[in-house]
Design an enzyme around this catalytic site. Structure first.
Site, PDB file in Angstrom:
ATOM      1  N   CYS A 145      41.007  44.995  39.769  1.00 11.61           N
ATOM      2  CA  CYS A 145      42.182  44.268  40.226  1.00 11.61           C
ATOM      3  C   CYS A 145      43.308  44.557  39.237  1.00 11.61           C
ATOM      4  O   CYS A 145      43.082  45.168  38.194  1.00 11.61           O
ATOM      5  CB  CYS A 145      41.926  42.777  40.335  1.00 11.61           C
ATOM      6  SG  CYS A 145      43.189  41.997  41.383  1.00 11.61           S
ATOM      7  N   CYS A 181      48.131  40.402  41.965  1.00 15.83           N
ATOM      8  CA  CYS A 181      47.083  41.403  42.127  1.00 15.83           C
ATOM      9  C   CYS A 181      47.615  42.751  42.608  1.00 15.83           C
ATOM     10  O   CYS A 181      46.871  43.706  42.757  1.00 15.83           O
ATOM     11  CB  CYS A 181      46.013  40.891  43.082  1.00 15.83           C
ATOM     12  SG  CYS A 181      45.296  39.323  42.539  1.00 15.83           S
ATOM     13  N   LYS A 189      37.435  36.723  50.124  1.00 12.66           N
ATOM     14  CA  LYS A 189      37.869  35.989  48.936  1.00 12.66           C
ATOM     15  C   LYS A 189      38.935  34.996  49.381  1.00 12.66           C
ATOM     16  O   LYS A 189      40.002  35.388  49.849  1.00 12.66           O
ATOM     17  CB  LYS A 189      38.438  36.964  47.905  1.00 12.66           C
ATOM     18  CG  LYS A 189      38.892  36.287  46.619  1.00 12.66           C
ATOM     19  CD  LYS A 189      39.367  37.330  45.621  1.00 12.66           C
ATOM     20  CE  LYS A 189      39.850  36.697  44.333  1.00 12.66           C
ATOM     21  NZ  LYS A 189      40.319  37.707  43.373  1.00 12.66           N
ATOM     22  N   ARG A 224      48.799  33.277  45.482  1.00 11.12           N
ATOM     23  CA  ARG A 224      48.158  34.460  46.058  1.00 11.12           C
ATOM     24  C   ARG A 224      47.836  34.282  47.532  1.00 11.12           C
ATOM     25  O   ARG A 224      47.041  35.019  48.095  1.00 11.12           O
ATOM     26  CB  ARG A 224      46.875  34.761  45.272  1.00 11.12           C
ATOM     27  CG  ARG A 224      47.157  35.035  43.807  1.00 11.12           C
ATOM     28  CD  ARG A 224      46.000  35.754  43.122  1.00 11.12           C
ATOM     29  NE  ARG A 224      46.404  36.182  41.794  1.00 11.12           N
ATOM     30  CZ  ARG A 224      45.873  35.725  40.678  1.00 11.12           C
ATOM     31  NH1 ARG A 224      44.882  34.875  40.719  1.00 11.12           N
ATOM     32  NH2 ARG A 224      46.313  36.148  39.513  1.00 11.12           N
ATOM     33  N   LYS A 279      33.492  34.640  48.078  1.00 14.61           N
ATOM     34  CA  LYS A 279      33.953  33.965  46.870  1.00 14.61           C
ATOM     35  C   LYS A 279      35.014  32.934  47.227  1.00 14.61           C
ATOM     36  O   LYS A 279      35.909  33.271  47.999  1.00 14.61           O
ATOM     37  CB  LYS A 279      34.556  35.024  45.927  1.00 14.61           C
ATOM     38  CG  LYS A 279      35.127  34.487  44.642  1.00 14.61           C
ATOM     39  CD  LYS A 279      35.776  35.607  43.849  1.00 14.61           C
ATOM     40  CE  LYS A 279      36.354  35.017  42.554  1.00 14.61           C
ATOM     41  NZ  LYS A 279      37.002  35.987  41.718  1.00 14.61           N
TER      42      LYS A 279
HETATM   43 ZN   LIG Z   1      43.651  39.815  41.015  1.00 17.78          ZN
END
Ligand SMILES: [Zn+2]
Length: 323
Positions: free
Chosen positions: A101, A111, A196, A218, A249
């Site tokens: 990442c 990211c 994720k 994010r 996750k």
């Molecule tokens: Zn990241």
């Protein structure tokens, strides 16, 4: 004899945070027992982990310097690359996963590459003086892919056995696969953080990896925690692009997603028991509100029961000692 679900050390992957320096062992305040480690200390941890029967570690890097092209992520002498080389020298049988990442290496903590929507605002200004509203910047998906692919190739060349992209940019598994193949690294598998979720459970990790976004959040690239069916589509796309293993996750709040993925896909399935899950157990146990060991084993068993055969967990060493 009749127990349906068994945990073994072979189920675990131990996360390690690599930082510059020598003899560094700095505890993460919100994650007691978890440390930022210099390369020599990482090697020591790797040796201990392997001796306990845990087959794999996953490396995260805390670079010396951050910038707007994440140089620390793909540099030949990056901290993760250094650690991978050192572990391969000392504990060659240990499987090394490399988290791929850019957030830990970016000055703004996102990211991917960040572009201001208004051309007058430079990237430097965006990082130094955060725009007030999320509407003022955007993540550049496609140019970020190049840096992610470059990072993956650099890690694999340094000895990382399994590339684990966690960024959630669109098309990154395919881009990484093509780059690895192009570099002759055709046998390096990809463990995709396929589902994720944008989660409050990542809080303590951002201290551990020093990767909190300087502005915004994010949610434009991570998934909505309310969407299990969308998670299946995301996983499917990653498999089509060439993922060899898939991950959900966080773990505990998304056991149903792990279960659904297990029923639907036949690739090895991993789940990440994230920093917030760990910190909650630690904090409650510290107050004597729960039995720490019992809850540790129960939470790991539940993740395994849901269908994950690999569990990325900060309890890898400790749980292995109990088993
Ligand atoms: Zn990241």
């Amino acid at each position: 004899m009749v127990r349906e679900t068994r945990l073994t050390p072979e189920n675990f992957v131990y996360p390690l945070f690599v930082c510059p320096g020598e003899g560094v062992r700095k505890e993460v305040r919100s994650m007691p027992g978890v440390f930022n480690l210099s390369v020599d200390e990482v090697v020591r941890e790797a040796r201990e982990t392997f001796a306990l029967g845990v087959p794999s570690v996953i490396l995260f890097g805390l670079p010396e310097k951050k910038d707007e092209v994440a140089t620390g992520a793909w540099a030949e002498n990056g901290v993760v690359q250094q650690a991978a080389r050192a572990i391969k020298r000392e504990v060659p049988e240990l499987q090394i996963m490399g988290d791929v990442c850019l957030c830990e290496y970016m000055s703004h903590g996102h990211c991917g590459i960040v572009k201001a929507r208004h051309p007058t605002q430079s990237l430097g200004a965006a990082a130094a003086a955060p725009p007030a509203a999320a509407a003022e910047y955007e993540i550049e998906n496609d140019s970020s892919l190049e840096l992610l692919a470059k990072t993956a190739v650099s890690q694999a060349r340094a000895g990382v056995d399994i590339i684990a992209p966690s960024d959630m940019m669109d098309g990154r598994v395919g881009a990484i696969r093509r780059a690895l193949d192009g570099a002759g690294l055709i046998n390096t598998p990809i463990l995709s953080y396929a589902a994720k979720f944008a989660s409050g459970f990542y809080g303590p990790f951002r201290e551990a990896a020093d990767s909190a976004p300087a502005f915004g959040d994010r949610r434009s690239y991570q998934m909505d925690g309310a969407n299990a069916r969308e998670a299946m589509r995301e996983i499917e796309l990653d498999i089509e692009e060439g993922a060899d293993m898939i991950m959900v996750k966080p773990a505990l709040p998304y056991l149903d997603v792990i279960r659904a993925a297990w029923e639907r896909f036949d690739l090895p399935l991993a789940a990440y028991q994230v920093s917030g899950e760990y910190a909650m157990i630690e904090a409650a146990a510290h107050n004597h509100w729960i039995d720490r060991e019992r809850v540790m084993m129960e939470s790991l068993t539940s993740i395994r029961r849901a269908g994950a055969s690999l569990i990325l967990t900060y309890y890898a060493k400790e749980a292995s000692k109990k088993l």
